[in-house]
Design a protein around this motif. Sequence first.
Motif: not given
Length: 506
Positions: A135-162
């Motif tokens: 795979s191309a490989g990627h890593v995202v730093l986890f900050d916190s869940w966006t809500d109690s459903s835990r279906t999405s989270y706030l994350g820090y990542e470095f992508t081609p978009a910055g």
Amino acid sequence: MLSTRTTRRSALQLAAGLTVALVTAPPARARTPIFDPFGDQGGVGIWGSMPLPQSIVARADILAHAESWIGKGLLYSSTGFYGRYRTDSSGYASMAWDLETSLDTTTFIPYGIATVIAKDQLQAGDALLNDAPGSAGHVVLFDSWTDSSRTSYLGYEFTPAGVQHHAIPYPYLPDRGTFRPVRANWAAGSLSTSLAPNEFVHNIRLANGSWTPYLQLLGIGSAPTFNGPETAIAGMPNGSAQVLGIGNDGNVYHQIRSANGQWSGFATLDGVGTPTMQASKVAIAAMPDGTSQVLAIGNDGNIYHQTRLTSGSWTGFAPLNGVGTPTMQAREVAITGLPDGTSQVLAIGNDGNVYHERRLTDGSWTGFAPLAGLNGAGAMQAGKIGIAGLPDGTAQAVVTGSDGNIYHQIRLNSGSWTGFVALNGYDGAPMMWAGSIGITGLPDGTAQVIAVGNDGNVYHEVRFTSGSWAGFAPVQGYALAPALPGVRVAITGMPDGSSHMVVAAR
């Protein structure tokens, strides 16, 4: 969005007790040469020391470091650098975790920097990692869940978009590869500065002689650690490793570390007519065909043997014959596999003597026979034992004699033995006393011995193909401590020339 980010950055600095200076790239620190796959440190090409942080990294600091690259206008590049870190996702994570230099997505786990965890264990400063082969490989730093459903989270990542801090669907965007949650082993809360009694830790000695950080092995179910008095490990031909442990409940547990560093989790082994196998001692050997063989001394004092097939199924424990008796009663056991598909077993009988036997490729056994003692006199009395098969078909055995010191000898291909010889101790001592020992063979024909010395610390040494010894040296401790106290040690060689060690801590 900008005002929210600025507010968050200020809050993180206050929470971590940071000054504005920490919003820039971390300053360089003096360090010994390290492996440099990306060319930013001069390309020394070997590991002189692992790219570790100087101390436990606070989770607030991890997020503050991640935030420090927001709004800088950095351009994504696998060859570019900001400060001493590469400007891509893994360089960004290396910076946030305060490593000495940039790793890549494929090395965080094998080098012992990160550990796979469960989704429910995710905390601020952990990460979602795609390190799948090919795979191309990627890593995202986890900050916190966006809500109690835990279906999405706030994350820090470095992508081609910055560099971005935004909401991401768990575990990551569809069709972008397989992501799994991981934790930096040096993040606050992922390890303590000391270990509980009998707590299992694992680390790796790389082929060049450097050691990775220790990893606490997860316990059963939701238990954060595995604790027990006995352990064993075997390196498989496919690069995986299999670990045995006897838990504090007396049950035998088994798990697999895959070649990519992921652990299967401990599971109990079936007993003889019982749901679980209760035992006092265990041993495991890797075989050339990918099977493994396990020995256990049951609560009745008898040695039991079984095979784990390549399918993952088990043949079931069966007792080994004794010396003129229907079963073999023993205090200690050890087993190793040989290149020809046979295996060899050492046991300390209830009389304190060391016995040896072979299991042939057709599954039959040659029967136990005592090993001669020092200078060929009588039988060898011992307290601990270990045996290792070498690529040339010989086997090397170590025992602690009745005096508690380590003795070593070789079984030649002819079947004869060279005789036990004492090993020199640490720091000029004439003998090496040990409370636990292990030995393994490496693909290059060397052997490695691990021991718990009379000070309770773990020591390691190498036997070269010339027959000379490197001398025992203490193994660095857990969480940057100068030494590692242990109760029981186990070591195994791997196809890549590394060796893996499991220690039940003191």
